[in-house]
Design a protein around this motif. Structure first.
Motif, PDB file in Angstrom:
ATOM      1  N   MET A   1       1.109 -10.916  16.363  1.00 58.70           N
ATOM      2  CA  MET A   1       1.333  -9.947  15.581  1.00 58.70           C
ATOM      3  C   MET A   1      -0.341  -9.888  14.645  1.00 58.70           C
ATOM      4  O   MET A   1      -0.861 -10.909  14.094  1.00 58.70           O
ATOM      5  CB  MET A   1       2.251 -10.611  14.117  1.00 58.70           C
ATOM      6  N   VAL A   2      -0.547  -8.677  14.584  1.00 61.33           N
ATOM      7  CA  VAL A   2      -1.619  -7.935  13.733  1.00 61.33           C
ATOM      8  C   VAL A   2      -1.634  -7.724  12.571  1.00 61.33           C
ATOM      9  O   VAL A   2      -0.616  -7.034  12.374  1.00 61.33           O
ATOM     10  CB  VAL A   2      -2.620  -6.885  14.874  1.00 61.33           C
ATOM     11  N   LYS A   3      -2.014  -8.934  11.606  1.00 61.18           N
ATOM     12  CA  LYS A   3      -2.201  -8.170  10.057  1.00 61.18           C
ATOM     13  C   LYS A   3      -2.638  -7.018   9.676  1.00 61.18           C
ATOM     14  O   LYS A   3      -4.087  -6.836  10.235  1.00 61.18           O
ATOM     15  CB  LYS A   3      -2.514  -9.495   9.525  1.00 61.18           C
ATOM     16  N   VAL A   4      -2.124  -6.401   9.681  1.00 58.68           N
ATOM     17  CA  VAL A   4      -2.821  -4.595   9.342  1.00 58.68           C
ATOM     18  C   VAL A   4      -2.975  -3.791   6.889  1.00 58.68           C
ATOM     19  O   VAL A   4      -1.918  -4.586   6.897  1.00 58.68           O
ATOM     20  CB  VAL A   4      -2.300  -3.686   9.268  1.00 58.68           C
ATOM     21  N   LEU A   5      -3.793  -4.127   6.688  1.00 56.99           N
ATOM     22  CA  LEU A   5      -4.043  -3.530   5.893  1.00 56.99           C
ATOM     23  C   LEU A   5      -4.075  -1.946   5.713  1.00 56.99           C
ATOM     24  O   LEU A   5      -4.750  -1.386   6.177  1.00 56.99           O
ATOM     25  CB  LEU A   5      -5.361  -3.757   4.785  1.00 56.99           C
ATOM     26  N   VAL A   6      -3.399  -1.131   5.064  1.00 56.89           N
ATOM     27  CA  VAL A   6      -3.575   0.242   4.811  1.00 56.89           C
ATOM     28  C   VAL A   6      -3.818   0.731   3.790  1.00 56.89           C
ATOM     29  O   VAL A   6      -3.510   0.599   2.464  1.00 56.89           O
ATOM     30  CB  VAL A   6      -1.888   1.158   5.099  1.00 56.89           C
ATOM     31  N   ALA A   7      -4.783   1.208   3.516  1.00 53.38           N
ATOM     32  CA  ALA A   7      -5.538   1.790   2.201  1.00 53.38           C
ATOM     33  C   ALA A   7      -5.830   3.803   2.589  1.00 53.38           C
ATOM     34  O   ALA A   7      -6.233   3.880   3.350  1.00 53.38           O
ATOM     35  CB  ALA A   7      -6.818   1.304   1.656  1.00 53.38           C
ATOM     36  N   ASP A   8      -5.315   4.123   1.329  1.00 50.04           N
ATOM     37  CA  ASP A   8      -5.767   5.860   1.260  1.00 50.04           C
ATOM     38  C   ASP A   8      -5.012   5.859   0.173  1.00 50.04           C
ATOM     39  O   ASP A   8      -3.868   5.745  -0.199  1.00 50.04           O
ATOM     40  CB  ASP A   8      -5.019   6.685   2.449  1.00 50.04           C
ATOM     41  N   SER A   9      -5.622   7.524  -0.571  1.00 50.79           N
ATOM     42  CA  SER A   9      -5.455   8.147  -1.885  1.00 50.79           C
ATOM     43  C   SER A   9      -4.416   8.927  -1.354  1.00 50.79           C
ATOM     44  O   SER A   9      -3.420   9.254  -3.003  1.00 50.79           O
ATOM     45  CB  SER A   9      -6.527   8.747  -2.274  1.00 50.79           C
ATOM     46  N   GLN A  10      -4.419   9.288  -0.325  1.00 48.87           N
ATOM     47  CA  GLN A  10      -2.667  10.149  -0.823  1.00 48.87           C
ATOM     48  C   GLN A  10      -1.464   9.796  -0.329  1.00 48.87           C
ATOM     49  O   GLN A  10      -1.551   9.091   0.605  1.00 48.87           O
ATOM     50  CB  GLN A  10      -2.919  10.816   1.111  1.00 48.87           C
ATOM     51  N   ALA A  34      -4.678   1.749  -3.194  1.00 47.13           N
ATOM     52  CA  ALA A  34      -4.563   3.701  -3.444  1.00 47.13           C
ATOM     53  C   ALA A  34      -6.273   3.763  -3.038  1.00 47.13           C
ATOM     54  O   ALA A  34      -6.607   5.164  -3.212  1.00 47.13           O
ATOM     55  CB  ALA A  34      -3.767   4.127  -4.074  1.00 47.13           C
ATOM     56  N   THR A  35      -6.782   2.619  -4.179  1.00 48.22           N
ATOM     57  CA  THR A  35      -8.231   2.902  -4.149  1.00 48.22           C
ATOM     58  C   THR A  35      -9.269   1.794  -4.298  1.00 48.22           C
ATOM     59  O   THR A  35      -8.625   0.773  -3.047  1.00 48.22           O
ATOM     60  CB  THR A  35      -8.140   2.911  -5.816  1.00 48.22           C
ATOM     61  N   PRO A  36     -10.666   2.088  -3.671  1.00 52.55           N
ATOM     62  CA  PRO A  36     -11.060   1.230  -3.289  1.00 52.55           C
ATOM     63  C   PRO A  36     -11.373  -0.307  -3.758  1.00 52.55           C
ATOM     64  O   PRO A  36     -11.249  -1.062  -3.167  1.00 52.55           O
ATOM     65  CB  PRO A  36     -12.300   2.257  -2.577  1.00 52.55           C
ATOM     66  N   ALA A  37     -11.063   0.522  -5.113  1.00 55.48           N
ATOM     67  CA  ALA A  37     -10.977  -1.636  -5.963  1.00 55.48           C
ATOM     68  C   ALA A  37      -9.686  -2.163  -5.531  1.00 55.48           C
ATOM     69  O   ALA A  37     -10.185  -3.906  -5.013  1.00 55.48           O
ATOM     70  CB  ALA A  37     -11.551  -1.121  -7.114  1.00 55.48           C
ATOM     71  N   GLN A  38      -8.552  -1.654  -5.231  1.00 59.01           N
ATOM     72  CA  GLN A  38      -7.173  -2.057  -4.631  1.00 59.01           C
ATOM     73  C   GLN A  38      -7.385  -2.777  -3.628  1.00 59.01           C
ATOM     74  O   GLN A  38      -7.097  -3.841  -3.413  1.00 59.01           O
ATOM     75  CB  GLN A  38      -6.375  -0.973  -5.127  1.00 59.01           C
ATOM     76  N   ALA A  59     -17.481   2.343   1.308  1.00 56.54           N
ATOM     77  CA  ALA A  59     -18.486   1.320   1.282  1.00 56.54           C
ATOM     78  C   ALA A  59     -17.792  -0.287   1.400  1.00 56.54           C
ATOM     79  O   ALA A  59     -19.026  -0.693   0.434  1.00 56.54           O
ATOM     80  CB  ALA A  59     -18.957   1.906  -0.135  1.00 56.54           C
ATOM     81  N   ILE A  60     -16.984  -0.025   0.557  1.00 56.17           N
ATOM     82  CA  ILE A  60     -16.474  -1.417   0.687  1.00 56.17           C
ATOM     83  C   ILE A  60     -16.546  -2.303   1.625  1.00 56.17           C
ATOM     84  O   ILE A  60     -16.582  -3.346   1.384  1.00 56.17           O
ATOM     85  CB  ILE A  60     -14.987  -1.553   0.131  1.00 56.17           C
ATOM     86  N   VAL A  61     -17.470  -2.345   3.186  1.00 55.00           N
ATOM     87  CA  VAL A  61     -16.969  -2.946   3.947  1.00 55.00           C
ATOM     88  C   VAL A  61     -18.472  -3.781   3.639  1.00 55.00           C
ATOM     89  O   VAL A  61     -17.464  -4.982   4.373  1.00 55.00           O
ATOM     90  CB  VAL A  61     -16.780  -1.858   4.863  1.00 55.00           C
TER      91      VAL A  61
END
Length: 200
Positions: A1-10, A34-38, A59-61
């Motif tokens: 099972m691949v654990k995924v975080l999904v991040a997008d402002s829309q 929904a934000t880079p900080a989150q 940039a958070i990478v």
């Protein structure tokens, strides 16, 4: 099972993609942002196997260098592709990619490969064609990078080139600085992507 975080402002894209991925058998959405900080907070609190990030959040990478990234762009822009590769992304997609492509990108990136959707592939071929691939590297650095992409160890590379392992290590450091790549593994992933797309 691949654990995924999904991040997008829309929100529509974020929720729709999370819902789609949640219906698959081998991918589990463990967080949304929904934000880079989150996104950064969630990456630090519960590191996923793959982070699907909008290019605006790449940039958070630098603060979570071990994360495997699938970069997603609103538009097919060369600077977005360049930013994704500079961040060491394991995949690059535009938002018009088919849902199946997103799923494939996650699976491939999780295995250490590189994937992009068909709409982007021609642009990568132009950027990484044999005649223009990595012009910022010296001939010896390109030789070292090619051997790394073939899974050749540093000691074996040193023997093949007739130099010391310390010299090879300096070449690898220069390669990572010039590509740029976050690590030797990222440099290898970029090189393999170049080889794959130059043959397509």
């Amino acid at each position: 099972m691949v654990k995924v975080l999904v991040a997008d402002s829309q929100p529509m894209y974020l929720n729709g993609l999370a819902t789609y991925l949640g219906q698959t058998r081998d991918v589990c959405v463990v967080g949304m942002a929904a934000t880079p900080a989150q996104a950064l907070d969630r990456l630090r609190a519960d590191p996923p196997d793959v982070a699907l990030l909008n290019v605006d959040m790449l940039a958070i990478v630098q603060d979570v260098p071990d994360v495997v990234v699938v970069a997603v762009s609103d538009l097919d822009k060369e600077e977005h592709l360049g930013a994704a590769m500079a961040a060491g992304a394991g995949a690059y997609l535009t938002k018009n990619a088919e849902p199946e492509d997103v799923l494939t990108a996650i699976r491939v990136a999780a295995r250490g490969g590189f994937f992009t959707n068909a709409a982007v592939a021609p642009r990568i071929r132009r950027m990484l064609s044999p005649g223009t691939a990595f012009p910022q590297l010296t001939a010896r650095e390109r030789e070292v990078l090619d051997l790394l992409a073939q899974d050749t160890g540093l000691t074996a590379i040193a023997g093949s080139l007739g130099v010391t392992s310390k010299t090879v290590g300096r070449h690898v450091s220069n390669i990572c600085l010039k590509l740029p790549a976050r690590s030797q593994a990222d440099a290898i992933r970029i090189a393999r992507a170049a080889r794959i797309h130059s043959r397509q």
